[in-house]
Design a protein around this motif. Structure first.
Motif, PDB file in Angstrom:
ATOM      1  N   ALA A  31     -10.901 118.548  53.654  1.00  0.00           N
ATOM      2  CA  ALA A  31     -11.450 117.714  54.721  1.00  0.00           C
ATOM      3  C   ALA A  31     -11.613 116.253  54.316  1.00  0.00           C
ATOM      4  O   ALA A  31     -11.145 115.342  55.014  1.00  0.00           O
ATOM      5  CB  ALA A  31     -12.780 118.291  55.201  1.00  0.00           C
TER       6      ALA A  31
ATOM      7  N   TRP B 218     -15.953 111.438  62.424  1.00  0.00           N
ATOM      8  CA  TRP B 218     -15.362 110.995  61.165  1.00  0.00           C
ATOM      9  C   TRP B 218     -15.323 109.475  61.046  1.00  0.00           C
ATOM     10  O   TRP B 218     -15.361 108.941  59.939  1.00  0.00           O
ATOM     11  CB  TRP B 218     -13.953 111.573  61.011  1.00  0.00           C
ATOM     12  CG  TRP B 218     -13.981 112.944  60.402  1.00  0.00           C
ATOM     13  CD1 TRP B 218     -13.845 114.136  61.047  1.00  0.00           C
ATOM     14  CD2 TRP B 218     -14.179 113.256  59.021  1.00  0.00           C
ATOM     15  NE1 TRP B 218     -13.951 115.180  60.145  1.00  0.00           N
ATOM     16  CE2 TRP B 218     -14.154 114.658  58.895  1.00  0.00           C
ATOM     17  CE3 TRP B 218     -14.387 112.482  57.880  1.00  0.00           C
ATOM     18  CZ2 TRP B 218     -14.322 115.303  57.673  1.00  0.00           C
ATOM     19  CZ3 TRP B 218     -14.548 113.124  56.653  1.00  0.00           C
ATOM     20  CH2 TRP B 218     -14.513 114.519  56.562  1.00  0.00           C
TER      21      TRP B 218
ATOM     22  N   LEU C 160      -9.114 113.959  56.408  1.00  0.00           N
ATOM     23  CA  LEU C 160      -9.821 113.294  57.499  1.00  0.00           C
ATOM     24  C   LEU C 160     -10.630 112.094  57.013  1.00  0.00           C
ATOM     25  O   LEU C 160     -10.792 111.105  57.731  1.00  0.00           O
ATOM     26  CB  LEU C 160     -10.745 114.286  58.197  1.00  0.00           C
ATOM     27  CG  LEU C 160     -10.032 115.410  58.956  1.00  0.00           C
ATOM     28  CD1 LEU C 160     -10.874 116.682  58.933  1.00  0.00           C
ATOM     29  CD2 LEU C 160      -9.756 115.001  60.387  1.00  0.00           C
TER      30      LEU C 160
ATOM     31  N   ASP D 114      -8.476 119.599  61.786  1.00  0.00           N
ATOM     32  CA  ASP D 114      -9.932 119.609  61.684  1.00  0.00           C
ATOM     33  C   ASP D 114     -10.396 120.990  62.153  1.00  0.00           C
ATOM     34  O   ASP D 114     -10.347 121.289  63.347  1.00  0.00           O
ATOM     35  CB  ASP D 114     -10.542 118.503  62.534  1.00  0.00           C
ATOM     36  CG  ASP D 114     -12.031 118.305  62.261  1.00  0.00           C
ATOM     37  OD1 ASP D 114     -12.565 119.004  61.381  1.00  0.00           O
ATOM     38  OD2 ASP D 114     -12.658 117.458  62.918  1.00  0.00           O
TER      39      ASP D 114
ATOM     40  N   GLY E 122     -15.288 122.736  57.634  1.00  0.00           N
ATOM     41  CA  GLY E 122     -14.380 122.031  56.739  1.00  0.00           C
ATOM     42  C   GLY E 122     -14.091 122.837  55.495  1.00  0.00           C
ATOM     43  O   GLY E 122     -14.486 123.995  55.339  1.00  0.00           O
TER      44      GLY E 122
END
Length: 379
Positions: free
Chosen positions: A178, A363, A182, A104, A174
């Motif tokens: 991403a 997230w 994630l 991240d 990001g």
């Protein structure tokens, strides 16, 4: 006997130590972590299930045994995808016994998943699977080639059907990796489509940093440390050149190339982009999703994209749309700005759907928002 014992001896020689299981997910949904560090004086674990200290998750002490193995067992954890780090004598690192890692921005974490409920959408289940591709496209507006990630639904390759498209945008720091990493986008879409809860659709995940051709390490720039804020961040350039992305997708994929077949959504900076792209091109998207969005541009930024904000928003409303969806966590640092924006929409009489959740700018919320937003699309 010598031959039978060789594989275990070889494994220990290769990896430099005993075969330690970490994390071990127990039947009661507690999780045990282990790491061998005989010379360490202090070992902690820091996980995103722990109470946060500002932006940083809390930590807890691990306990050392006589063999130099440090151990920690959590309380019962709810079903979810979790991330964590190990901190050895003040140095944050990853768990060497867990090969499952995720990046991240410039931080790397280990991950694990506890089955059940919402988290079952994040698993790879025994259902038909879509295809994930990294595609390079020409961006005349930025005078360069750039990369995006594209999910096509199960059966796309063997079909002649045209599919609707969701343009799914990431947050600050990001890139085009991403949402697929994630956000578990491919797993969420595969599972929702298999359950009949979401229409088969193409999901386009572009890189929202016009100063980047692609994610760190994936462009001619080579390997470098990622940073949060890059040149041209939220200055109107990305919004002004977004049609380059739409044009590539509609020339290279079988899509429903009309307003009813297009949706746009994003988290944080991506929510900001979704708000302003859908307003700047006010008759382009029938579905708009703002996940924990930033709202207004920096007053010092000058761009025609941000001019006539109220007038273009009103034009978007008058043109009509099928869904304008806003989600935010109660502890999100952007909550106040979303509240003010909702008051503006209410005063205008602009319809929207509002989803308020627990938690902050995380997230966990954005995966939930994606799994709730996509079933509302293209019906």
């Amino acid at each position: 006997m010598l031959l039978m014992s060789f594989p275990s001896i070889a494994q220990q020689a290769l990896w430099g130590g005993p075969n330690i299981v970490s994390p071990e997910i127990n039947k009661d949904h507690t999780v045990t972590f282990r790491i061998q560090a005989p010379d360490a004086k202090d070992v902690k674990i820091s996980g995103d299930w722990m109470p946060r200290q500002g932006w940083i998750p809390g930590s807890a002490d691990m306990t050392k045994d006589t063999a130099g193995i440090w151990t920690y067992t959590t309380d019962v954890l709810s079903p979810e995808l979790y991330s964590y780090n190990i901190i050895i004598d003040g140095v944050k690192t990853t768990d060497p016994n867990n090969v499952y890692l995720i990046r991240d921005v410039a931080s790397v974490f280990n991950i694990f998943l506890i089955d059940g409920g919402q988290a079952d959408l994040y698993k790879i289940n025994d259902v038909p699977h879509g295809t994930v591709a990294r595609r390079w496209y020409n961006s005349p507006g930025n005078n360069t080639t750039r990369r995006m990630t594209i999910y096509t639904p199960p059966g796309y390759e063997n079909s002649k059907e045209k599919f609707p498209v969701l343009y799914l945008l990431h947050g600050m720091g990001g890139d085009e990796e991403a949402w697929i990493a994630l956000g578990r986008t491919a797993q969420i879409m595969d599972n929702l489509i298999a359950q009949g809860k979401a229409k088969p659709m193409i999901v386009v995940m572009p890189n929202g940093n016009v100063a980047q051709q692609a994610a760190p390490g994936e462009s001619p720039k080579g390997f470098y440390k990622p940073t949060m804020q890059l040149p041209h961040t939220m200055d109107g350039q990305y919004e002004a050149t977004f049609k380059d992305i739409i044009n590539f997708v509609e020339k290279n994929y079988r899509v429903k190339a009309d307003k009813a077949g297009r949706a746009i959504a994003g988290l944080s900076m991506g929510g900001f982009h979704s708000l302003h792209i859908s307003r700047y091109y006010p008759n382009t998207f029938d579905y708009v999703g703002l996940f924990s969005p930033a709202i207004m541009p920096d007053p010092k930024v000058k761009s025609e994209v941000y001019d006539n904000f109220d007038a273009t928003l009103k034009k978007q409303m008058e043109n009509g749309y099928k869904l304008y969806w806003i989600g935010i966590g109660k502890e999100d640092f952007l909550y106040k700005y979303v509240k003010e924006y909702r008051e503006k929409l209410d005063a205008m009489g602009m319809p929207y759907v509002y989803r308020e959740s627990d938690g902050g700018h995380i997230w966990k919320n954005w995966r939930i928002y994606l799994s709730e937003f996509t079933p509302k699309l293209f019906n």
